[in-house]
Design a protein around this motif. Structure first.
Motif, PDB file in Angstrom:
ATOM      1  N   ASP A   5     -14.276  -6.327 -11.241  1.00  0.00           N
ATOM      2  CA  ASP A   5     -13.908  -4.986 -11.702  1.00  0.00           C
ATOM      3  C   ASP A   5     -13.770  -4.000 -10.547  1.00  0.00           C
ATOM      4  OD1 ASP A   5     -13.923  -5.781 -14.314  1.00  0.00           O
ATOM      5  OD2 ASP A   5     -16.073  -5.412 -14.571  1.00  0.00           O
ATOM      6  N   PHE A   6     -14.459  -4.288  -9.440  1.00  0.00           N
ATOM      7  CA  PHE A   6     -14.509  -3.268  -8.382  1.00  0.00           C
ATOM      8  C   PHE A   6     -13.198  -3.047  -7.617  1.00  0.00           C
ATOM      9  CE2 PHE A   6     -15.866  -7.211  -6.326  1.00  0.00           C
ATOM     10  CZ  PHE A   6     -15.164  -7.185  -5.138  1.00  0.00           C
ATOM     11  N   PRO A   7     -12.303  -4.034  -7.488  1.00  0.00           N
ATOM     12  CA  PRO A   7     -11.076  -3.723  -6.726  1.00  0.00           C
ATOM     13  C   PRO A   7     -10.194  -2.706  -7.462  1.00  0.00           C
ATOM     14  CG  PRO A   7     -11.402  -6.094  -6.921  1.00  0.00           C
ATOM     15  CD  PRO A   7     -12.306  -5.448  -7.900  1.00  0.00           C
ATOM     16  N   VAL A   8      -9.498  -1.879  -6.680  1.00  0.00           N
ATOM     17  CA  VAL A   8      -8.594  -0.868  -7.262  1.00  0.00           C
ATOM     18  C   VAL A   8      -7.218  -1.006  -6.611  1.00  0.00           C
ATOM     19  CG1 VAL A   8     -10.421   0.788  -7.827  1.00  0.00           C
ATOM     20  CG2 VAL A   8      -9.356   0.827  -5.535  1.00  0.00           C
ATOM     21  N   TRP A   9      -6.223  -0.385  -7.257  1.00  0.00           N
ATOM     22  CA  TRP A   9      -4.877  -0.356  -6.674  1.00  0.00           C
ATOM     23  C   TRP A   9      -4.760   0.846  -5.759  1.00  0.00           C
ATOM     24  CZ3 TRP A   9      -2.301  -4.641  -7.265  1.00  0.00           C
ATOM     25  CH2 TRP A   9      -2.447  -5.412  -8.426  1.00  0.00           C
ATOM     26  N   ARG A  10      -4.065   0.645  -4.656  1.00  0.00           N
ATOM     27  CA  ARG A  10      -3.809   1.788  -3.783  1.00  0.00           C
ATOM     28  C   ARG A  10      -2.506   1.551  -3.025  1.00  0.00           C
ATOM     29  NH1 ARG A  10      -8.722   0.432   0.216  1.00  0.00           N
ATOM     30  NH2 ARG A  10      -7.653  -1.031   1.560  1.00  0.00           N
ATOM     31  N   ILE A  11      -2.006   2.639  -2.459  1.00  0.00           N
ATOM     32  CA  ILE A  11      -0.750   2.500  -1.679  1.00  0.00           C
ATOM     33  C   ILE A  11      -1.128   2.277  -0.218  1.00  0.00           C
ATOM     34  CG2 ILE A  11       1.386   3.637  -0.962  1.00  0.00           C
ATOM     35  CD1 ILE A  11       1.233   5.201  -3.626  1.00  0.00           C
ATOM     36  N   ASP A  12      -0.657   1.141   0.316  1.00  0.00           N
ATOM     37  CA  ASP A  12      -0.977   0.808   1.705  1.00  0.00           C
ATOM     38  C   ASP A  12      -0.241   1.760   2.644  1.00  0.00           C
ATOM     39  OD1 ASP A  12      -2.107  -1.035   3.714  1.00  0.00           O
ATOM     40  OD2 ASP A  12       0.007  -1.480   4.128  1.00  0.00           O
ATOM     41  N   GLU A  13      -0.990   2.349   3.569  1.00  0.00           N
ATOM     42  CA  GLU A  13      -0.394   3.376   4.447  1.00  0.00           C
ATOM     43  C   GLU A  13       0.681   2.791   5.367  1.00  0.00           C
ATOM     44  OE1 GLU A  13      -3.356   5.540   6.582  1.00  0.00           O
ATOM     45  OE2 GLU A  13      -4.261   6.323   4.741  1.00  0.00           O
ATOM     46  N   GLN A  14       0.456   1.601   5.841  1.00  0.00           N
ATOM     47  CA  GLN A  14       1.413   1.003   6.802  1.00  0.00           C
ATOM     48  C   GLN A  14       2.693   0.520   6.122  1.00  0.00           C
ATOM     49  OE1 GLN A  14      -0.624  -2.009   9.091  1.00  0.00           O
ATOM     50  NE2 GLN A  14      -0.525  -0.670  10.876  1.00  0.00           N
ATOM     51  N   SER A  15       2.527  -0.241   5.059  1.00  0.00           N
ATOM     52  CA  SER A  15       3.715  -0.844   4.430  1.00  0.00           C
ATOM     53  C   SER A  15       4.284   0.019   3.313  1.00  0.00           C
ATOM     54  CB  SER A  15       3.344  -2.222   3.861  1.00  0.00           C
ATOM     55  OG  SER A  15       2.400  -2.071   2.819  1.00  0.00           O
ATOM     56  N   GLY A  16       3.472   0.940   2.780  1.00  0.00           N
ATOM     57  CA  GLY A  16       3.917   1.765   1.656  1.00  0.00           C
ATOM     58  C   GLY A  16       3.916   1.002   0.335  1.00  0.00           C
ATOM     59  N   GLN A  17       3.412  -0.242   0.350  1.00  0.00           N
ATOM     60  CA  GLN A  17       3.408  -1.061  -0.870  1.00  0.00           C
ATOM     61  C   GLN A  17       2.126  -0.816  -1.673  1.00  0.00           C
ATOM     62  OE1 GLN A  17       3.881  -5.019   0.908  1.00  0.00           O
ATOM     63  NE2 GLN A  17       5.816  -5.170  -0.190  1.00  0.00           N
TER      64      GLN A  17
END
Lengths: 258, 312
Positions: free
Chosen positions: B264-276
């Motif tokens: 449950d602990f992982p979350v979605w985020r926007i990667d700063e380098q790739s923008g993905q």
């Protein structure tokens, strides 16, 4: 039974005579030297050095044993005739067949003894270097012994009716051809000429198929094998030796020794 | 006295003879560099015929010569690559059961696509003769992947190695990633599920199940990619945060997919380098990972091939 005893007496006498031959020791020395040199040569490879070591060992045993078999074997009868000792021997209650068989057995025991010495060195070097030894190696040695029995029979056959020089020439030729017959048959099979096809197939059938005794590659690689891979060539060897000795006896019995 | 002089003379002659021999030998050019390029290489079929049953010894001889070509300071190895190919062809015809020469060819014959294909043909011969050795299939897969960029064939080779003794545990997961590049995510998932079902090794099965988790996470990430595109279409701007997809009177999504199938602990985020959009658990998307130095090597290799391609 008495006949076997007479053959054995001639055989032991031939063995005693053969071990006095300096050529045998010279070739044995080189055979052992090549087995030991395999340690240095195999160290040049970064992979499969144990296999290379055993390749050289098997090659040394085969090559030098065959050389001893031919060069000692071709003088078998000729020396007895030249020194006229054959007359003294054959004046005893001993048939020419028994004499020839005794000579054959004596030389074969000599060759197998020197082969056993080389095998001891092979095994020792393998144990020291950690190279594997298994049933495949025992099978390979048994088949080399069978090949030597055929080569000694070839040398005996030629020594029954010709000079040592010609006998050694013919024996080396038969040995070389014996290792080529399979390839010759395969090359011939791809020929468009039917006569070439049948000739090469006939050579393959008539000449000794000495490659059938060559199990060194399988042993050195530790490849799986069936019992028939060993006993069929052994049976073939027994058959071929018998044919050659019967022919040699036939020729020797008709030979005028005067 | 006379005998002593005679033996003394003999010593002098012996010393002079040894000195002369040593001098002459050391003055000779005994380097083998030039000779190596003139090694006599018979036709494999002829060599087999004339070896008189000593095929393996002849193969060993040429194997040691091949090692001399690339070992030590023997000049430019690239000059000898064609010869290495011919030597390994001869060696493996005489003795096809030695695995070393095949892998040796695979390592050295990489100067052109032609050479790589020749090495691959030799590796195929190795597989035919030593089917239980995973390394030949591994080298074959690597050649297809790295030099020829044929990911499907690379995956085929890697998959064929799975289940053989000694095969690295990561190979199945790598084959699945190659499959994804070739045939999409579902194909990779199917292969991983099949590998996990059929493997007899529990540790390897765990590796496959972990890879399947990553594929499942990638499915969620792709769903978010599609939602992100829809957001762009509707609002004319990109999301600042993944949760933007849930906001507004008409949110694109009613809920986010899980960022990991089991935790449950992982979350979605926007990667700063790739923008993905990435899961914080994996921190990158499911794709073929290539180290920077490998990518540089591959680029160098590609640039080496381009002049050849233009010439042809």
């Amino acid at each position: 039974m008495k006949s076997l005893a007479r053959i054995w007496t001639i055989a032991m006498n031939t063995l005693r005579e053969a071990v006095r031959n300096k050529l045998l020791y010279a070739l044995l020395f080189f055979g052992v030297a090549v087995i030991l040199a395999g340690v240095v040569l195999s160290a040049l490879s970064y992979v499969e050095s144990e296999r290379i070591l055993q390749d050289f060992g098997f090659a040394a045993i085969r090559l030098f044993s065959v050389a001893i078999a031919i060069f000692v074997g071709v003088t078998l009868i000729h020396r007895e005739v030249e020194r006229r000792t054959v007359y003294a021997i054959l004046s005893k209650p001993l048939s020419r067949a028994e004499f020839l068989l005794g000579k054959y057995v004596g030389l074969l025991v000599t060759i197998w003894l020197q082969m056993a010495i080389m095998v001891v060195f092979f095994v020792a070097v393998s144990l020291v270097t950690g190279a594997p030894l298994d049933a495949g190696h025992a099978a390979a040695f048994a088949l080399i012994a069978a090949e030597l029995a055929v080569i000694v029979a070839v040398a005996t056959f030629f020594s029954a009716f010709t000079t040592p020089m010609l006998a050694s020439f013919f024996s080396i030729g038969i040995w070389a051809l014996g290792h080529m017959t399979r390839d010759l048959r395969d090359i011939g099979a791809s020929s468009i000429s039917e006569s070439v096809q049948s000739t090469t197939a006939l050579i393959h059938r008539v000449m000794p198929d000495l490659e059938s005794f060559n199990f060194a590659t399988e042993a050195a690689h530790g490849l799986a094998f069936a019992a028939s891979d060993v006993w069929l060539p052994l049976l073939y060897g027994v058959g071929y030796v018998s044919v050659l000795l019967v022919a040699a006896i036939g020729i020797f019995e008709r030979r005028d020794l005067r | 006295m006379r005998d002593w002089i005679h033996s003394w003379h003999r010593y002098i002659v012996a010393v002079i003879a040894i000195s002369l021999t040593a001098f002459a030998h050391s003055a000779m050019d005994t380097s083998a560099e030039d000779d190596l390029s003139r090694i006599f290489l018979p036709e494999a079929a002829h060599a087999q015929l004339w070896s008189l049953g000593f095929d393996t010894v002849l193969a060993d001889y040429y194997w040691l010569q091949a090692l001399q070509l690339v070992g030590g300071e023997r000049g430019d190895t690239a000059q000898h690559i064609a010869m290495i190919g011919e030597m390994v062809e001869l060696i493996t015809t005489l003795d096809p059961w030695g695995g070393g020469p095949y892998r040796f060819a695979a390592i050295w014959m990489t100067d052109s696509k032609q050479s790589v294909r020749t090495a691959n043909r030799l590796l195929e011969r190795s597989i035919a003769h030593i089917p239980t050795d995973w390394r030949s299939r591994y080298y074959l897969g690597f050649n297809y992947f790295f030099y020829l960029e044929e990911n499907g064939k690379a995956a085929d080779a890697f998959e064929a190695a799975l289940g053989l003794e000694g095969v690295p545990r990561y190979l199945g997961a790598l084959a699945a990633r190659l499959r994804m590049n070739e045939g999409g995510l579902e194909m990779a998932a199917d292969f991983l599920a099949e590998f996990a079902r059929t493997t007899s090794d529990d540790f390897t099965r765990v590796e496959y199940l972990k890879a399947l988790d990553e594929v499942e996470t990638e499915r969620g990430a792709r769903k978010l990619d599609a939602a992100r595109e829809e957001y762009w279409r509707r609002h004319g701007e990109d999301i600042r945060d993944v949760h933007d997809l849930l906001r507004g009177p008409a949110p694109i999504l009613t809920q986010l997919p899980p960022a990991h199938p089991h935790f449950d602990f992982p979350v979605w985020r926007i990667d700063e380098q790739s923008g993905q959009i990435v899961s914080s658990f994996y921190r990158s998307r499911y794709h073929l990972h290539r180290a920077d130095h490998d990518e540089e090597r591959r680029e160098r290799w590609r640039s080496m091939q381009e002049p050849d391609a233009r010439a042809s």
